[in-house]
Design an enzyme around this catalytic site. Structure first.
Site, short mmCIF file in Angstrom:
data_model
loop_
_atom_site.label_atom_id
_atom_site.label_comp_id
_atom_site.label_asym_id
_atom_site.label_seq_id
_atom_site.Cartn_x
_atom_site.Cartn_y
_atom_site.Cartn_z
NE ARG A 179 -2.49 0.45 3.60
CZ ARG A 179 -1.92 1.15 4.60
NH1 ARG A 179 -1.70 2.45 4.47
NH2 ARG A 179 -1.56 0.54 5.71
CE1 TYR A 214 -17.85 8.96 -15.77
CE2 TYR A 214 -16.49 9.54 -13.89
CZ TYR A 214 -17.24 8.63 -14.56
OH TYR A 214 -17.42 7.36 -14.06
CG ASP A 265 -10.47 14.19 -16.90
OD1 ASP A 265 -9.75 13.50 -17.64
OD2 ASP A 265 -11.50 13.75 -16.36
CE LYS A 305 -13.16 5.42 -18.96
NZ LYS A 305 -12.90 5.52 -17.53
#
Length: 375
Positions: free
Chosen positions: A50, A102, A174, A199
């Site tokens: 982590r 979005y 973005d 994406k």
């Protein structure tokens, strides 16, 4: 590897041969924990997955080099990246968002940021006068999405960065639709770039992820990194490895995505059943001049508005054979989606709008499929 083109960077940075074995493909480190000394000293720089992982670090190096930033952080999803950044803002912060964006981001700033005492306002980011008026009072963060989802509006990153900085804001862009192969917001004045690496970076519709790239490895970057480590929205090593794998073909895929999109747009723009094509490569697009200045190509995301309203749009989508009705974008396969149907109880997209992600199939086959669906 300074001075190289983005396509070369995507192949080589972070994908260097393994020094231990000479393997050309990067190794995958799945270990959740790493050996340390009796007083916690890190033998090889790692302690717990982590808090750091060699495979993730390779991906971070790739992202930094591609966007031209000093620091990059990877996350379990694009939403995790956005949420971690926005929740690092203090109570009382104010953020200016685009009015076309979005839907997941919209739900975040409408439903969750107010609970943290963060004020969210929206503006048409393609209207500099409207943004200038909205920046008349001090601002904590200005959020850019260009091209926007799903109307494909274009925002002038350099001009908005100047306005945002004058108002005291951190400027975030973005860059998911464009990728750094087509657009590099940090070079235009943005402070942070956000990606849904699910994406185009992944490129095969099989890996979830998100990223933030910071122009400077500053106090905010450290704060976000600390919050990521503590709250745990980290990217799994196998997901990082798959994303690295996708990076190696990113340049070739983006070139073909864009070439296919150009042909499909030419067909759709001339079809009598289509009321409007939203794609910044069209000279008639309101943001075409800005897009031509700040983008290397115009991307493979577009939306169309079908004559006859919602029912006509749904009928067309239902007749397609090669295009798949599905959420997401940036994969090898071409996707189409009626955005209003998937945006929740309060959709913002026009009811006759279909969003298209142009894939890597032969463009002639895609055009034939659209033709038979439109009748």
């Amino acid at each position: 590897m300074s001075g190289l083109h983005p396509g070369t960077i995507a192949v080589h940075v972070g994908n260097e041969a393994d020094p231990a074995t000479g393997a050309v493909a990067p190794p995958l480190h799945l270990s959740t924990t790493f050996r340390h000394g009796p007083s916690g000293e890190r033998v090889a720089g790692y302690e717990y997955q982590r808090e750091g992982n060699p495979t993730n670090d390779r991906l971070r190096e790739t992202l930094k080099a591609l966007e031209g930033g000093e620091e990059a952080l990877t996350f379990a999803s694009g939403m995790a990246a956005m949420t971690t950044l926005l929740e690092s803002l203090p109570t009382g912060a104010s953020v200016l968002f685009p009015n076309d964006c979005y839907s997941g981001l919209r739900m975040l700033f409408e439903e969750f940021l107010p609970e943290r005492g963060i004020t969210a306002d929206t503006v048409d980011m393609s209207d500099l006068d409207a943004v200038r008026a909205a920046c008349a009072t001090p601002l904590s963060m200005l959020w850019i999405e260009t091209p926007s989802n799903p109307l494909m509006k274009i925002a002038d990153i350099a001009a908005l960065a100047q306005l945002g900085h004058a108002a005291g804001a951190v400027v975030v862009a973005d860059n998911t639709f464009a990728t750094p192969l087509l657009q590099r917001p940090l070079t235009l004045g943005a402070d942070i770039v956000m990606h849904s690496t699910t994406k185009y970076f992944g490129g095969h519709s099989d890996v979830l992820g998100g990223a933030l790239v910071f122009a400077k490895n500053d106090a905010l970057a450290h704060k976000v990194a600390h919050r990521l480590h503590v709250t745990g929205a980290v990217l799994a090593p196998f997901s990082a490895w798959l994303t690295l794998r996708g990076c190696r073909s990113l340049g070739a895929r983006m070139a073909m995505h864009c070439a296919n999109a150009r042909k499909i747009v030419a067909f759709l723009a001339a079809h009598p059943a289509i009321e409007r094509v939203n794609w910044p490569g069209l000279p008639t697009h309101p943001g075409h001049a800005v897009a031509a200045q700040q983008m290397r190509d115009f991307g493979a995301m577009l939306s169309i508005e079908v004559r006859g309203g919602r029912e006509a749009a749904l009928a067309m989508a239902g007749k397609l054979r090669i295009f798949t009705n599905a959420t997401s974008l940036g994969g090898c396969e071409s996707l189409i989606e009626h955005r209003a149907s998937v945006e929740g109880p309060n959709p913002r997209s026009p009811q006759n709008l279909l969003r298209i992600s142009v894939g890597l199939e032969d463009a002639e086959d895609l055009i034939a499929d659209l033709g038979q669906a439109l009748g």
